[in-house]
Design a protein around this motif. Structure first.
Motif, mmCIF file in Angstrom:
data_model
loop_
_atom_site.group_PDB
_atom_site.id
_atom_site.type_symbol
_atom_site.label_atom_id
_atom_site.label_comp_id
_atom_site.label_asym_id
_atom_site.label_seq_id
_atom_site.Cartn_x
_atom_site.Cartn_y
_atom_site.Cartn_z
ATOM 1 N N ALA A 1 0.639 -1.338 -0.201
ATOM 2 C CA ALA A 1 0.079 -0.087 -0.110
ATOM 3 C C ALA A 1 0.855 1.192 0.054
ATOM 4 O O ALA A 1 0.364 2.230 -0.485
ATOM 5 C CB ALA A 1 -0.933 -0.071 1.208
ATOM 6 N N GLY A 2 2.013 1.303 0.384
ATOM 7 C CA GLY A 2 3.134 2.413 0.358
ATOM 8 C C GLY A 2 2.623 3.521 1.551
ATOM 9 O O GLY A 2 3.086 4.634 1.048
ATOM 10 N N LYS A 3 1.746 3.288 2.133
ATOM 11 C CA LYS A 3 1.197 4.396 3.271
ATOM 12 C C LYS A 3 1.733 4.181 4.527
ATOM 13 O O LYS A 3 1.122 4.770 5.819
ATOM 14 C CB LYS A 3 -0.321 4.448 3.117
ATOM 15 C CG LYS A 3 -0.803 4.673 1.676
ATOM 16 C CD LYS A 3 -0.469 6.096 1.154
ATOM 17 C CE LYS A 3 -1.142 6.286 -0.266
ATOM 18 N NZ LYS A 3 -0.829 7.499 -0.630
ATOM 19 N N ASN A 4 2.623 3.210 4.880
ATOM 20 C CA ASN A 4 2.813 2.925 6.238
ATOM 21 C C ASN A 4 3.429 3.876 7.175
ATOM 22 O O ASN A 4 3.358 3.808 8.376
ATOM 23 C CB ASN A 4 4.038 1.648 6.235
ATOM 24 C CG ASN A 4 3.249 0.664 5.695
ATOM 25 O OD1 ASN A 4 2.007 0.198 5.463
ATOM 26 N ND2 ASN A 4 4.040 -0.463 5.071
ATOM 27 N N MET A 5 4.261 4.862 6.542
ATOM 28 C CA MET A 5 5.018 5.918 7.227
ATOM 29 C C MET A 5 4.158 7.172 7.229
ATOM 30 O O MET A 5 4.832 8.431 7.777
ATOM 31 C CB MET A 5 6.468 6.084 6.913
ATOM 32 C CG MET A 5 7.393 4.777 7.142
ATOM 33 S SD MET A 5 7.406 4.485 8.874
ATOM 34 C CE MET A 5 8.693 5.880 9.252
ATOM 35 N N ASP A 6 3.041 7.204 6.832
ATOM 36 C CA ASP A 6 2.182 8.564 6.456
ATOM 37 C C ASP A 6 2.210 9.299 7.770
ATOM 38 O O ASP A 6 2.040 10.479 7.780
ATOM 39 C CB ASP A 6 0.805 8.358 5.951
ATOM 40 C CG ASP A 6 1.095 7.960 4.304
ATOM 41 O OD1 ASP A 6 2.183 8.316 3.855
ATOM 42 O OD2 ASP A 6 0.111 8.295 3.670
ATOM 43 N N GLY A 7 2.149 8.669 8.838
ATOM 44 C CA GLY A 7 1.680 9.259 10.180
ATOM 45 C C GLY A 7 3.002 10.005 10.626
ATOM 46 O O GLY A 7 2.622 10.964 11.149
ATOM 47 N N PHE A 8 4.078 9.558 10.209
ATOM 48 C CA PHE A 8 5.275 10.614 10.737
ATOM 49 C C PHE A 8 5.474 11.604 9.682
ATOM 50 O O PHE A 8 5.907 12.649 10.113
ATOM 51 C CB PHE A 8 6.670 9.581 10.587
ATOM 52 C CG PHE A 8 6.660 8.716 11.674
ATOM 53 C CD1 PHE A 8 7.073 8.979 13.021
ATOM 54 C CD2 PHE A 8 6.098 7.032 11.452
ATOM 55 C CE1 PHE A 8 7.092 7.898 13.960
ATOM 56 C CE2 PHE A 8 6.261 6.168 12.442
ATOM 57 C CZ PHE A 8 6.696 6.651 13.710
ATOM 58 N N ALA A 9 4.836 11.277 8.567
ATOM 59 C CA ALA A 9 4.942 12.409 7.553
ATOM 60 C C ALA A 9 4.040 13.695 8.043
ATOM 61 O O ALA A 9 4.295 14.658 7.929
ATOM 62 C CB ALA A 9 4.585 12.387 6.123
ATOM 63 N N ALA A 10 2.811 13.346 8.450
ATOM 64 C CA ALA A 10 1.874 14.230 9.223
ATOM 65 C C ALA A 10 2.390 14.799 10.314
ATOM 66 O O ALA A 10 1.934 16.200 10.424
ATOM 67 C CB ALA A 10 0.653 13.344 9.431
ATOM 68 N N LEU A 11 3.054 14.137 11.109
ATOM 69 C CA LEU A 11 3.654 14.855 12.253
ATOM 70 C C LEU A 11 4.755 15.853 11.932
ATOM 71 O O LEU A 11 4.660 16.985 12.463
ATOM 72 C CB LEU A 11 4.410 13.671 13.045
ATOM 73 C CG LEU A 11 5.380 14.247 14.259
ATOM 74 C CD1 LEU A 11 4.774 14.873 15.362
ATOM 75 C CD2 LEU A 11 6.129 12.994 15.121
ATOM 76 N N ALA A 12 5.539 15.740 11.092
ATOM 77 C CA ALA A 12 6.536 16.520 10.528
ATOM 78 C C ALA A 12 5.603 17.936 9.772
ATOM 79 O O ALA A 12 6.349 19.044 10.132
ATOM 80 C CB ALA A 12 7.411 15.911 9.263
ATOM 81 N N ILE A 13 4.554 17.662 9.321
ATOM 82 C CA ILE A 13 3.765 18.893 8.750
ATOM 83 C C ILE A 13 3.134 19.628 9.966
ATOM 84 O O ILE A 13 3.306 20.864 9.874
ATOM 85 C CB ILE A 13 2.902 18.385 8.006
ATOM 86 C CG1 ILE A 13 3.327 17.540 6.704
ATOM 87 C CG2 ILE A 13 1.846 19.318 7.489
ATOM 88 C CD1 ILE A 13 2.172 17.021 5.898
ATOM 89 N N ASP A 14 2.717 18.841 10.955
ATOM 90 C CA ASP A 14 2.409 19.758 12.286
ATOM 91 C C ASP A 14 3.527 20.522 12.554
ATOM 92 O O ASP A 14 3.564 21.583 13.223
ATOM 93 C CB ASP A 14 1.926 18.618 13.054
ATOM 94 C CG ASP A 14 0.634 18.022 12.870
ATOM 95 O OD1 ASP A 14 -0.301 18.294 11.842
ATOM 96 O OD2 ASP A 14 0.408 17.134 13.358
ATOM 97 N N ILE A 15 4.695 19.840 12.745
ATOM 98 C CA ILE A 15 5.991 20.746 13.276
ATOM 99 C C ILE A 15 6.066 22.100 12.424
ATOM 100 O O ILE A 15 6.287 23.090 12.774
ATOM 101 C CB ILE A 15 7.236 19.891 13.122
ATOM 102 C CG1 ILE A 15 7.064 18.611 14.460
ATOM 103 C CG2 ILE A 15 8.466 20.559 13.379
ATOM 104 C CD1 ILE A 15 7.052 19.200 15.792
#
Length: 249
Positions: free
Chosen positions: A49-63
Motif C-alpha cells: 500500500a505504500g502508506k505505512n509511514m504517513d503518520g510520521f509525515a503528518a507529524l512533520a507537517i504539524d511541526i
C-alpha cells in the motif's frame, strides 16, 4: 534556539499514533492481498500500500505549520515530490517543503521489518548515503537556486525483534572491520549510521526508533541514543523551520 521555545506539536502522542498506524496499515495491506488471492512473499505483503509511514509525515507537517511556516507549500503528492539530481536526473522524496520558491526541507521516512535485517540494513545505508551525496552535490551546483542550505532529514523505524537485537558476525578477509561495528546488532548499526550521517553533514538530522509488532495496539516505541532520538529529529526540524519563518518576515 532553546527547545522549550519551539512548538514540538505534542510529538510523543502523535508518534505513538503513527506507530500504531504503521503496523495497522501493514496488516490491512496483507489482509487485502489475502482477500484478493494474490499474496506477495515474505514481508512485502505488508508494504504494497505504500502508506505505512504517513503518520510520521503528518507529524512533520504539524511541526512545520506550528513553527511559523503556515503558508509554505508542503508536497506529498507523488507527482510533486521530485527534485533534480546530479548523478541522476531526479530523485523522488517523501515530503518536500517549499516557501516563496525556496526549498526549505526534504524528508525521507523509511522502515525495516524482519527477517532479513542484515541485508536490508546494508541496502538502506547505501541508499541513504548515496541520496545525500547526490542531493548536496546538486545543491552545490545550484540546482535549488542561490538559497541557504535546506533541511535534509532521514527517519527510520525498525521492528524491535530478537533478530534485530542479535549480534551480527561479519567477515572481512583483507582488512579489519571498524571495531564499533563488530558484534553489533542491526539496531545498533542503524544508530551508528544515523550518528555518522549527521557528523559527516550528509543529513541535518537522522533518527532511528524501534517498535515491536505488539505496538499496533499500544504505540510503544523506543529511542536508541540522544543524538538519534525522535525528539532530536523534531526539535531540529522545528528550529530550522522557525529560522526560515523569521527570514521570511
Amino acid at each position: 534556539m532553546a527547545t522549550d521555545m519551539l512548538d514540538l506539536a505534542d510529538y510523543e502522542r502523535k508518534a505513538r499514533e503513527s506507530v500504531m498506524a504503521f503496523w495497522g496499515n501493514r496488516e490491512q495491506a496483507r489482509q487485502k492481498q489475502i482477500e484478493a488471492g494474490a499474496v506477495d512473499h515474505g514481508e512485502r505483503a505488508g508494504v504494497t500500500a505504500g502508506k505505512n509511514m504517513d503518520g510520521f509525515a503528518a507529524l512533520a507537517i504539524d511541526i512545520i505549520r506550528s513553527n511559523g511556516l503556515q503558508n509554505a507549500a508542503i508536497h506529498r503528492k507523488r507527482s510533486l515530490l521530485t527534485l533534480p539530481g546530479y548523478f541522476r536526473p531526479t530523485k523522488l522524496w517523501d515530503l518536500l517543503i517549499i516557501q516563496d520558491g525556496r526549498l526549505i526541507a526534504a524528508l525521507e521516512f523509511k522502515s525495516q521489518v524482519g527477517p532479513s535485517f542484515r541485508n536490508n540494513f546494508n541496502n538502506r545505508a547505501e541508499e541513504a548515503i548515496g541520496t545525500a551525496h547526490d542531493f548536496w552535490t546538486s545543491y552545490r551546483e545550484g540546482a535549488f537556486g542561490p538559497n541557504p542550505r535546506p533541511f535534509l532529514g532521514w527517519l527510520m523505524l525498525v521492528e524491535d525483534a530478537p533478530k534485530a537485537r542479535a549480534p551480527i558476525r561479519d567477515t572481512s578477509p583483507h582488512f579489519p572491520v571498524f571495531p564499533e561495528f563488530r558484534g553489533t546488532s542491526c539496531i545498533g548499526r542503524y544508530d551508528i549510521l544515523c550518528q555518522r550521517l549527521v557528523r559527516e553533514q550528509l543529513y541535518t538530522t537522522a533518527s532511528v526508533i524501534t517498535a515491536p509488532r505488539s505496538a499496533a495496539t499500544t504505540g510503544d516505541f523506543a529511542d536508541i541514543s540522544e543524538m538519534t532520538n525522535l525528539r532530536t529529529f523534531v526539535a531540529s526540524l522545528a528550529g530550522h523551520v522557525a529560522a526560515e519563518a523569521a527570514r521570511s518576515r
